[in-house]
Scaffold this motif. Structure first.
Motif, PDB file in Angstrom:
ATOM      1  N   ARG A   1      -6.087  -0.830   0.474  1.00  0.00           N
ATOM      2  CA  ARG A   1      -6.713  -0.097  -0.814  1.00  0.00           C
ATOM      3  C   ARG A   1      -6.204  -0.451  -2.190  1.00  0.00           C
ATOM      4  NH1 ARG A   1      -7.635   5.879   1.830  1.00  0.00           N
ATOM      5  NH2 ARG A   1      -8.847   5.041   3.492  1.00  0.00           N
TER       6      ARG A   1
ATOM      7  N   ALA B   1      -3.320   2.313   0.524  1.00  0.00           N
ATOM      8  CA  ALA B   1      -3.858   2.972   1.958  1.00  0.00           C
ATOM      9  C   ALA B   1      -2.521   3.821   2.586  1.00  0.00           C
ATOM     10  CB  ALA B   1      -4.529   2.230   2.845  1.00  0.00           C
TER      11      ALA B   1
ATOM     12  N   ASN C   1       0.848  -1.383   0.124  1.00  0.00           N
ATOM     13  CA  ASN C   1      -0.198   0.069   0.048  1.00  0.00           C
ATOM     14  C   ASN C   1       0.889   1.077  -0.103  1.00  0.00           C
ATOM     15  OD1 ASN C   1      -3.043  -0.403   0.605  1.00  0.00           O
ATOM     16  ND2 ASN C   1      -2.110  -2.105   1.048  1.00  0.00           N
TER      17      ASN C   1
END
Length: 547
Positions: A415, A538, A374
């Motif tokens: 994410r 993220a 991430n």
């Protein structure tokens, strides 16, 4: 370097078992291709119409692949395999698009509950990856005998179309025949609508319903024909003379969208795997209780090494297994392989189960690896072969609940796009930690060798037997061992049948069961589609990790 002996008896046995499963899979795919059967296909052709897959083929750019999704939808149900709809991703005028096509040879293209689930999944893929959505429409609306399962959740189809449009994702409807009742809202809510002279019929209520509701006499053309909608109502944006012309105009609409991918093509050269993907047929044992090394799978699906990498992995001494991947923490938590690689030129992080069971070390290693991916905006690929998280007093005291939860937390809040492929077992919470369907991977596929359930059939039957035996003892009753054996056998058979990939694919718990040899191609197409939308990880927000 590889440990696979393609001339050995073990490899030959594994390959033979996989080929047998692929033959069964091909037979089920043939049912989807057959649609409503030869009688109704012939009737459809006699009307001068193209079949659903022929329409898709004419729409696509020549010599480009079509990644069909959920081809086994409705398998094992009372409805035809394929759920009377074709969905997938293909290239139209140079643009990757989600395409849905009703199959009118199956009950006139009427939607059953599995059609709805399949269409909603296609919309979900279009939204997550920002892919223009093209609907090839010919449907009599809901399959009325099953309306109780369609009407209320079916409204999500129209909601999805409006949300796609609101998000700036183009929606295009090409109407080939009837698009009636609720189905009329598909063109009604699409950005661009193409209708065909004397073919397209779009109305909320056909002549019989209008007669019953209002007493008005009408005919199909004046009520909802293509010419009327092009000249009078304005619902049709483009007027086609026949099906090929409609598909040609759809291609022109896409060409004029000025649609651009969020990311350019990867700068790295695409280097074939060092080891032959054909060998993937003989890696997974027929008996999933026999372990296998997932590095052998990784080495046959990811890009090989080129000079730009500044390394030569020909002997596997760098932990790459002789292909272009670099292991992260190879000596820590060895039951989970974590590695950095590229596939079709795209950067990729890979998590692959090695010995089936996930311990605390593997869980913590996975959580760190996911955080790193991430930080660097790198998509993740999960290769499943797990029986779940380790149980037992020693492991409970060592914090397996905390550490397993840490891994699931990381997966849940990551994410970057996730891809999942079920190679072998995918049981218990290990299925969750490895990004199963409930954790929204962008795409999830299964090999014919895969199995997934709350636990293995023998374990589940054994647990039920132990509980029943303890209950009898607590009540001072004798235990019927003969009945116990029959119960265990019945439960094992039930769980075995319900954990097989065709059963799960029929319920859309994956996006398709694929030939292992196609894994690299399928994942490459998915990665390209994923990069139409921004790929951003993220930078925090993982929640509380219980240390």
């Amino acid at each position: 370097m590889t440990a696979i002996d393609v001339r050995g008896a073990e490899y030959a046995a594994n390959r033979e078992a996989m080929l047998a499963k692929l033959a069964d899979l091909e037979a089920e795919h043939a049912k989807a291709l057959a649609g409503g059967g030869e009688k109704y296909r012939a009737r459809h052709r006699d009307r001068g119409k193209l079949l659903a897959r022929e329409r898709v083929e004419l729409l696509l750019d020549p010599d480009t692949p079509f990644l069909e999704l959920s081809p086994l939808a409705a398998w094992g149900s009372d409805y035809p395999v394929g759920a009377s709809m074709v969905t997938g991703i293909g290239v139209v005028a140079g643009v990757e698009c989600v395409i849905t096509a009703n199959d009118p040879t199956v009950r006139g293209g009427a939607s059953n509950p599995w059609t709805l689930k399949k269409a909603l999944r296609a919309n979900e893929i279009a939204f997550a990856n920002r892919l223009p959505c093209i609907s090839l429409v010919e449907s009599g609306g809901a399959d009325l005998p099953s309306q109780k399962e369609i009407f209320i959740p079916g409204g999500a189809l129209f909601r999805d179309l409006t949300r796609l449009s609101a998000a700036g994702i183009p929606t295009i409807a090409v109407v080939f025949g009837n698009s009636t009742a609720g189905g009329a809202y598909v063109p009604g809510m699409s950005d661009h609508v193409i209708m065909i002279e004397e073919r397209s019929k779009v109305f909320l209520g056909g002549p019989p319903l209008v007669k019953m509701a209002t007493g008005e006499e009408s005919d199909d053309e004046s009520l909802g024909g293509a010419r009327m909608h092009a000249r009078t109502s304005g619902l049709a944006d483009y007027f086609a003379v026949d099906e090929p012309d409609a598909l040609r105009q759809a291609r022109r609409v896409v060409a004029r969208l000025n649609w651009r991918k969020a990311h350019p093509a990867p700068p790295h050269p695409v280097v074939p795997p060092r080891h032959d993907p054909e060998e993937l047929l003989g890696i997974v044992p027929g008996d999933l209780r026999t372990p296998f090394d997932p590095r052998e799978v990784i080495a046959r699906i990811v890009d090989g090494v080129d000079g730009a990498d500044g390394a030569d992995a020909s002997d596997g001494s760098d932990g790459s297994g002789g292909s272009g991947f670099d292991e992260f923490k190879p000596l820590y938590g060895p039951s989970l392989v974590t590695a950095w690689a590229r596939l079709a030129g795209y950067p990729l992080g890979v998590l692959a189960n090695a010995q089936g069971v996930l311990f605390s070390e593997e869980s913590q290693k996975a959580a760190q690896f996911i955080q790193l991916a991430n930080q660097r905006d790198v998509p993740l690929l999960f290769l499943h072969n797990t029986t779940g998280y380790m149980v037992g007093k020693e492991y409970e005291q060592g914090g397996i609940v905390k550490h397993g939860s840490m891994m699931i937390n990381a997966v849940s809040n990551s994410r970057v796009p996730h891809l999942s492929v079920l190679l072998g077992a995918s049981y218990g919470a290990g299925h969750y930690g490895m990004c199963g369907r409930a954790y929204d991977p962008r795409f999830l596929f299964a090999w014919p060798s895969a199995k997934s359930a709350v636990m293995g059939p023998q374990q589940l039957a054994g647990v039920l037997s132990i509980v029943a035996r303890q209950s009898a003892a607590a009540n001072g009753q004798p235990y019927d061992d003969e009945a116990d054996a029959a119960l265990r056998s019945m439960v094992e058979q039930q769980i075995e049948s319900e954990s097989l990939p065709m059963f799960l694919s029929g319920r859309l718990y994956d996006d398709g069961v694929i030939d292992p040899r196609d894994t690299r191609t399928v994942l490459g197409l998915c990665l390209s589609a994923i990069h139409t939308a921004p790929v951003e990880g993220a930078r925090g927000g993982f929640g509380v990790f219980r240390m």
